[in-house]
Design an enzyme around this catalytic site. Structure first.
Site, PDB file in Angstrom:
ATOM      1  N   ASN A 147       0.807  -1.348   0.065  1.00 26.33           N
ATOM      2  CA  ASN A 147       0.242  -0.098   0.065  1.00 26.33           C
ATOM      3  C   ASN A 147       0.925   1.238  -0.008  1.00 26.33           C
ATOM      4  OD1 ASN A 147      -2.576  -1.015   0.102  1.00 26.33           O
ATOM      5  ND2 ASN A 147      -2.357  -1.618   2.121  1.00 26.33           N
ATOM      6  N   CYS A 169      -5.348  -7.443  -3.816  1.00 21.87           N
ATOM      7  CA  CYS A 169      -5.829  -7.090  -2.276  1.00 21.87           C
ATOM      8  C   CYS A 169      -7.054  -7.868  -2.053  1.00 21.87           C
ATOM      9  CB  CYS A 169      -6.235  -5.516  -2.205  1.00 21.87           C
ATOM     10  SG  CYS A 169      -7.179  -5.146  -0.625  1.00 21.87           S
ATOM     11  N   HIS A 170      -7.181  -8.296  -0.767  1.00 24.13           N
ATOM     12  CA  HIS A 170      -8.240  -9.320  -0.515  1.00 24.13           C
ATOM     13  C   HIS A 170      -9.412  -8.564   0.047  1.00 24.13           C
ATOM     14  CE1 HIS A 170      -5.626  -9.203   3.525  1.00 24.13           C
ATOM     15  NE2 HIS A 170      -6.458  -8.137   3.634  1.00 24.13           N
ATOM     16  N   HIS A 199      -9.811  -0.403  -1.762  1.00 24.53           N
ATOM     17  CA  HIS A 199     -10.327   0.033  -0.416  1.00 24.53           C
ATOM     18  C   HIS A 199     -11.480   0.751  -0.687  1.00 24.53           C
ATOM     19  CE1 HIS A 199      -6.183  -0.970   1.973  1.00 24.53           C
ATOM     20  NE2 HIS A 199      -6.742  -1.942   1.184  1.00 24.53           N
TER      21      HIS A 199
END
Length: 431
Positions: A147, A169-170, A199
């Site tokens: 990130n 990204c999970h 996000h």
């Protein structure tokens, strides 16, 4: 033989999970794992974990290590990036200095002041990695976990557009996983699709046997006042689409919450939470190192497979999968800026990672995403052009920072953080 290079392998807990996933695939049990870190002790620990994981799973990979990044990149097919430039000490600065100015943060690794300065520390290393990859493994897939994801992929798009860079990204998976658990619907019976920015993507489709599950979430919220006291639930109720990543993350990306004491209390926002998480990560590293050096078995059981092992398996075997990933916006989301990083569904198979076109996001979702993207685009442009004013301008348009501080204080804060991070910030941006 497939060669997988790990950059930042000293992030040992994450490395352990990735290795367990990779070596659980029959077709990948004999790969070459090339581990790199700039910290000798952490690299030694990563190697011990890799060998222990392989032994416990009965796999026979070839494991190599080097403090020299170029050695592990030479001939790599896949490069997994999990570096953290500045480590815990830089994270502490990113929280403690803004806090003096009255600026509240929760995670500070994606947007806002913390995200901007984490990006500025990371960009020079990304550029050096891209330069090495052009020479040593030009056809390799660069799988980024570091990130701020969107800024990092946006920067690589600007400086190394030929690089096959994908951000993994999970957050989408775990958002859907947790929502399904909340309303008691089996995840493996659910169809879903999300899109936006990392996000802050939006769950556009979430269905069970052809029926939207949003009405069931509405019913659950109606019956549970406590559940409504979370940022993402509050955003969903007002916007109509559920945002990915946690409420702690989400609170930083909008101007509505962290500025107000009553909102922090109403929505139970843990200000400064990542300081605790980061410190816990350091403690977990030391505990893991002590455990592996003592010869204790590692926990290699996994509830779900990370995206990187799935991507590697699909590309090497031709097995088709669908994942959510971060790539340059080349006509994928029509009402977000072209060229910056977006998170969209992607098909992965022997042809590589192929993003799906989404079209327009719902207008209210795109509006919030554009505020998010504005910060990232200015930060990327600041680094590409060497213009320190653009760093301050990125902070000025950040939703949480702008809601909290007047412009003069924003500039003073940027000045102080730049000085505090010293040589980690590109020389051109220290002016």
């Amino acid at each position: 033989m497939t060669v997988i290079a790990f950059l930042g392998a000293g992030s040992v807990v994450f490395t352990r999970e990735l290795l367990a996933d990779i070596l659980s695939f029959d077709e990948l049990r004999g790969v070459t794992l090339a581990l790199h870190d700039i910290d000798p002790e952490r690299l030694e620990t990563a190697e011990a974990i890799a060998r222990r994981t392989a032994d416990q799973l009965g796999a026979r990979p070839r494991i190599t290590t080097s403090l020299d990044r170029r050695v592990v990149l030479d001939g790599a097919d896949f490069v997994i990036n999990a570096i953290q430039v500045g480590m815990h000490a830089a994270t502490v600065r990113d929280f403690e200095i803004p806090a003096k100015y009255g600026l509240r943060q929760t995670i500070a690794d994606t947007l806002g002041i913390g995200g901007i300065f984490r990006a500025l520390r990371t960009f020079p290393v990304l550029e050096a990695i891209a330069r090495d990859m052009r020479e040593l493994c030009p056809d390799a897939w660069f799988l980024n976990y570091t990130n701020p994801m969107a800024m990092n992929i946006g920067y690589l798009t600007a400086v190394a557009p030929e690089l096959k860079a994908v951000g993994l990204c999970h957050s989408v998976f775990w958002t859907v996983h947790d929502l399904c658990k909340l309303i008691d619907v089996p995840l493996d019976e659910v169809d879903y699709s999300a899109a936006g920015v990392n996000h802050q993507a939006w769950l556009l489709r979430w269905e069970h046997r052809g029926q939207s599950l949003y009405p069931r979430l509405d019913e659950r919220l109606e019956k549970d006042p406590g559940l409504r006291r979370r940022v993402r639930m509050d955003m969903y109720r007002r916007l109509g689409y559920f945002p990915t990543e946690t409420s702690e993350h989400s609170s930083e990306y909008v101007p509505w919450y962290l500025r107000h004491d009553e909102e922090i209390e109403r929505l139970r926002i843990p200000v400064g939470d990542y300081l605790r998480i980061s410190a816990d990560n350091v403690e977990e590293y030391h505990a893991t190192r002590a455990s592996v050096l003592a010869g204790e078995p590692l926990d290699v059981s996994r509830d779900a497979t990370e995206y990187a092992p799935q991507v590697i398996h699909s590309i090497t075997t031709g097995t088709m999968r669908r994942v959510h990933a971060n790539v340059a916006n080349r006509g994928l989301i029509a009402n977000l800026p072209e060229g910056y990083a977006v998170e969209v569904p992607c098909v992965v198979d022997g042809m590589g990672v192929r993003p799906e076109r989404v079209g327009d996001l719902p207008l209210q979702c795109a509006a919030l995403n554009r505020s998010f993207v504005n910060v990232g685009q200015l930060t990327v442009r600041a680094a590409v052009t060497g213009d320190p004013r653009m760093v301050r301008q990125a902070a000025m348009v950040d939703p949480n920072t702008a809601a909290t501080l007047p412009v003069e204080r924003i500039w003073e804060l940027c000045d102080e953080l730049t000085a505090a991070h010293g040589d980690l910030i590109p020389a051109a941006l220290r002016g």
